[in-house]
Write a protein that holds these residues in place. Structure first.
Motif, PDB file in Angstrom:
ATOM      1  N   THR A 127       0.860  -1.180   0.082  1.00 47.31           N
ATOM      2  CA  THR A 127      -0.275   0.309  -0.192  1.00 47.31           C
ATOM      3  C   THR A 127       0.883   1.139   0.029  1.00 47.31           C
ATOM      4  O   THR A 127       0.529   2.254  -1.108  1.00 47.31           O
ATOM      5  N   GLN A 129      -0.873  -5.399  -2.458  1.00 48.92           N
ATOM      6  CA  GLN A 129      -1.530  -5.679  -2.074  1.00 48.92           C
ATOM      7  C   GLN A 129      -2.551  -6.132  -2.788  1.00 48.92           C
ATOM      8  O   GLN A 129      -3.080  -6.293  -3.438  1.00 48.92           O
ATOM      9  N   GLN A 130      -3.802  -6.538  -1.527  1.00 42.89           N
ATOM     10  CA  GLN A 130      -4.727  -7.290  -2.333  1.00 42.89           C
ATOM     11  C   GLN A 130      -5.873  -7.080  -2.803  1.00 42.89           C
ATOM     12  O   GLN A 130      -6.786  -5.693  -2.408  1.00 42.89           O
ATOM     13  N   HIS A 131      -7.036  -7.488  -3.686  1.00 45.06           N
ATOM     14  CA  HIS A 131      -8.051  -6.865  -4.101  1.00 45.06           C
ATOM     15  C   HIS A 131      -8.343  -5.575  -5.215  1.00 45.06           C
ATOM     16  O   HIS A 131      -9.223  -5.185  -5.768  1.00 45.06           O
ATOM     17  N   TRP A 169      -7.960  -1.760  -1.328  1.00 45.78           N
ATOM     18  CA  TRP A 169      -8.581  -3.090  -0.383  1.00 45.78           C
ATOM     19  C   TRP A 169      -8.935  -1.630   0.942  1.00 45.78           C
ATOM     20  O   TRP A 169     -10.394  -2.157   1.556  1.00 45.78           O
ATOM     21  N   ARG A 217     -13.893  -4.068   0.016  1.00 48.66           N
ATOM     22  CA  ARG A 217     -12.985  -3.886  -1.059  1.00 48.66           C
ATOM     23  C   ARG A 217     -12.383  -4.755  -1.784  1.00 48.66           C
ATOM     24  O   ARG A 217     -11.540  -5.023  -2.941  1.00 48.66           O
ATOM     25  N   ASP A 247      -0.090 -10.377  -1.101  1.00 47.16           N
ATOM     26  CA  ASP A 247       0.783  -9.835  -0.293  1.00 47.16           C
ATOM     27  C   ASP A 247       0.990 -10.918   0.563  1.00 47.16           C
ATOM     28  O   ASP A 247       1.117 -11.619   1.019  1.00 47.16           O
ATOM     29  N   ASN A 248      -0.495 -11.576   1.473  1.00 48.98           N
ATOM     30  CA  ASN A 248      -1.084 -12.094   2.097  1.00 48.98           C
ATOM     31  C   ASN A 248      -0.412 -13.560   2.102  1.00 48.98           C
ATOM     32  O   ASN A 248      -0.584 -14.386   2.884  1.00 48.98           O
ATOM     33  N   SER A 284      -2.283  -3.203   6.787  1.00 47.33           N
ATOM     34  CA  SER A 284      -3.266  -3.632   7.812  1.00 47.33           C
ATOM     35  C   SER A 284      -2.204  -4.984   8.545  1.00 47.33           C
ATOM     36  O   SER A 284      -1.356  -4.910   7.582  1.00 47.33           O
ATOM     37  N   THR A 297      -3.015  -8.413   9.887  1.00 47.56           N
ATOM     38  CA  THR A 297      -3.779 -10.131   9.456  1.00 47.56           C
ATOM     39  C   THR A 297      -3.586 -10.966  10.040  1.00 47.56           C
ATOM     40  O   THR A 297      -1.980 -11.459  10.185  1.00 47.56           O
ATOM     41  N   LEU A 325      -8.148 -16.329   5.976  1.00 48.22           N
ATOM     42  CA  LEU A 325      -7.282 -14.827   6.371  1.00 48.22           C
ATOM     43  C   LEU A 325      -8.451 -13.977   7.091  1.00 48.22           C
ATOM     44  O   LEU A 325      -9.149 -14.075   7.076  1.00 48.22           O
ATOM     45  N   CYS A 385      -8.537  -9.705   8.303  1.00 47.89           N
ATOM     46  CA  CYS A 385      -7.841  -8.662   7.496  1.00 47.89           C
ATOM     47  C   CYS A 385      -8.176  -7.505   8.812  1.00 47.89           C
ATOM     48  O   CYS A 385      -9.521  -7.076   8.172  1.00 47.89           O
TER      49      CYS A 385
HETATM   50  C1  XUL Z   1      -6.409  -8.335   2.416  1.00 45.97           C
HETATM   51  C2  XUL Z   1      -6.457  -6.966   2.309  1.00 45.97           C
HETATM   52  C3  XUL Z   1      -5.326  -6.315   3.155  1.00 45.97           C
HETATM   53  C4  XUL Z   1      -4.458  -6.171   1.742  1.00 45.97           C
HETATM   54  C5  XUL Z   1      -3.374  -5.505   1.972  1.00 45.97           C
HETATM   55  O1  XUL Z   1      -7.646  -8.892   2.864  1.00 45.97           O
HETATM   56  O2  XUL Z   1      -7.492  -6.425   2.137  1.00 45.97           O
HETATM   57  O3  XUL Z   1      -4.087  -6.917   3.829  1.00 45.97           O
HETATM   58  O4  XUL Z   1      -3.909  -6.953   1.132  1.00 45.97           O
HETATM   59  O5  XUL Z   1      -2.068  -5.639   2.558  1.00 45.97           O
END
Ligand code: XUL
Length: 530
Positions: free
Chosen positions: A17, A97-99, A136, A169, A280-281, A302, A304, A333, A335
């Motif tokens: 991010t 970063q996800q999503h 996200w 997200r 990333d996760n 974030s 996680t 997961l 978050c």
């Molecule tokens: C996981 C999430 C965040 C992003 C940014 O679901 O929304 O951890 O991946 O790191």
């Protein structure tokens, strides 16, 4: 030197991010080089705060994709200056970063295909994107979430199919919002990528497919058969959505050789392999190589909680994702949106920009904070789904701000650790005497914070010796592992090792058990996201 005896290296990226990081490892997985671009500081022209921009509508958070492209130009130059010999890189991969979604313009693939090695990527891709990327942190799609759930037969059914009930997200609801409210943008878009597959495309010279693991953070992928779910697609867009997304691929895949741009500009080998990028996760899970009973704790923008799973068990809270490696078929997961940025905001408010000063303040308080508690949510929270706000409670239960800055410092961190534990247990994570927390991410270097996690979780906390960023390390390790499996060449790289950094004090239960029901009462007072 014959090809077999030549030094082999592997390159990993993390498009997170707030920054873009790059790392080169050798055959034994030791770190050889690193480079890092911080968006707010190194690319001030994009005017981001914490790597993002707030949109006009409540809860909207976006990032300009060209920022990430320009950051890549910069990080590559940093690697050049660091003396990286790109001709030794056998494979590269990445995390992101996800999503978040990237909306490519009609002629973008042609541009990716014909990049001139004499120019920066960002000048050549300046018009490749139709709009800024929702990321996200966006929480503006509650109505789209409810509509998506309804269209597939309810929240439980959506969770059974895609691994999660609808979350603001997640990319499906984000696409639905774009289709619904900015139809011209939707129609002007040739392809939609995740941030991970977008980043991969920059290396591949064509739009990269979405990988299963990050793809399972969209509320669109059937995590049982690894195909887009028709009903979910229909609820989020029109008939063109399937081709806008393209077919997803296994995460441990080689997608092709690196684009000629890198061969000509930086001296990469023409057969350097590009391995699918992932979230990333997901990448952190690969980088941590968690064993049974171990829980990953990623402390970044974030926070996680990550756990490897054998099967696609439906999660009541949190998410089930497809795993990033053949050894981790699925993962759970959880978050928490209020991670490092929230910690930093309150550190700055209480003592200024120094963790040393903050930790000194913390040391003047006692574990359990004499009953003073606080929940600090600077942005809308994901787990649980509530609006931003702040709540305090003093020992008698009355809601009152802690009496001094030192109490606030401890209340902030203890509140966060309690939330991570309670919600992880609600999701089915079992903590017993064999459990370990393995911490990673920027804040995992803060021993005071890890001690609080050890006490609240009643579990020893470990960190990885090789690197504090498992997502980044995981990207380079995945490149190496997938290359090695494909080439049939065994690498000497060992499993990353971990060391204990904090163990719980014997009185942890006396102190923290009574705080758990109090946390539940306090969090119940926040207003829910509809
Ligand atoms: C996981 C999430 C965040 C992003 C940014 O679901 O929304 O951890 O991946 O790191």
């Amino acid at each position: 030197m014959t090809d077999e005896t030549r030094k082999k290296t592997f390159l990993g990226f993390d498009f997170s991010t707030q920054r873009l990081k790059a790392l080169v490892i050798g055959e034994d997985y030791e770190v050889l080089h690193e480079a890092n671009v911080e968006f707010d500081v190194d690319l001030p022209e994009f005017r981001t705060a914490g790597g993002v921009l707030r949109g006009q509508q409540r809860g909207e958070v976006v990032a300009p994709p060209l920022l990430w492209v320009k950051a890549l130009d910069m990080v590559m130059d940093m690697l050049v200056v660091a003396g990286v010999d790109f001709s030794t890189i056998e494979a590269l991969s990445g995390a992101a970063q996800q999503h978040g979604s990237v909306w490519w313009s009609k002629d973008s693939e042609a541009k990716l295909n014909s990049l001139s090695p004499d120019d920066f990527l960002h000048t050549q891709l300046a018009t490749a994107f139709v709009t800024d990327s929702p990321v996200w942190m966006d929480s503006s799609t509650s109505a789209d979430c409810r509509a998506l759930e309804e269209a597939v037969g309810g929240p439980e059914e959506l969770a059974r199919i895609t691994g999660s009930t609808a979350y603001e997200r997640f990319t499906g609801p984000q696409i639905r919002k774009m289709y619904r409210s900015r139809e011209r943008v939707y129609h002007a878009t040739s392809r939609i990528s995740l941030v991970s597959s977008f980043a991969c495309s920059l290396f591949l010279g064509r739009i990269a497919p979405i990988d299963y693991s990050d793809g399972s953070g969209m509320n669109l992928l059937d995590i049982h058969n690894m195909k887009w779910n028709e009903k979910a697609l229909k609820a989020c867009g029109d008939d063109s959505l399937e081709s806008k997304l393209g077919a997803p691929v296994p995460t441990a895949s080689v997608l092709g050789p690196v684009s000629p741009y890198y061969v000509q500009r930086y001296g990469f080998k023409s057969d350097c392999k590009v391995v699918a990028f992932t979230g990333d996760n997901n990448s952190a899970l690969a980088g941590l190589r968690l064993r049974a009973g171990w829980v990953g704790l990623s402390l970044g923008t974030s926070d996680t909680v990550l756990v490897g799973l054998e099967g696609p068990a439906a999660a009541a809270a949190g998410h089930v994702l497809v795993g990033p490696t053949p050894g981790a078929p699925y993962m759970a997961l959880l978050c928490f949106a209020n991670g490092s940025l929230t910690r930093q905001n309150h550190r700055d408010r209480l003592v200024g920009p120094s963790w040393e000063a903050f930790n000194e303040l913390l040391k003047t308080t006692v574990r359990g904070n004499m009953g003073h508690m606080g929940i600090y949510l600077d942005v809308a929270e994901i787990v649980p789904r509530v609006r931003a706000g702040c709540v305090w409670a003093e020992p008698g239960g009355r809601s009152a701000r802690p009496p001094a800055a030192s109490y606030e410092a401890r209340a902030l961190l203890e509140g966060q650790a309690l939330a991570r534990r309670l919600h992880a247990e609600d999701m089915g994570v079992i903590l017993d005497s064999s459990s370990r927390l393995v911490a990673t991410g920027g804040a995992s270097v803060n021993k005071e914070l890890l001690q609080i996690f050890a006490d609240v979780f009643n579990t020893p906390v470990y960190v990885q010796n090789e690197h504090a960023n498992a997502a980044l390390l995981g990207a380079a390790i995945r490149a190496a592992d997938v290359w090695s499996a494909e080439a049939g060449v065994k690498l000497s790289g060992a499993d990353p090792s971990v060391s204990p950094v904090a163990t719980p004090y014997p009185d942890h239960d006396q102190i923290y058990k009574p705080m758990m029901p109090r946390y539940r009462q306090m969090i119940a007072t926040f207003s829910k996201l509809e």
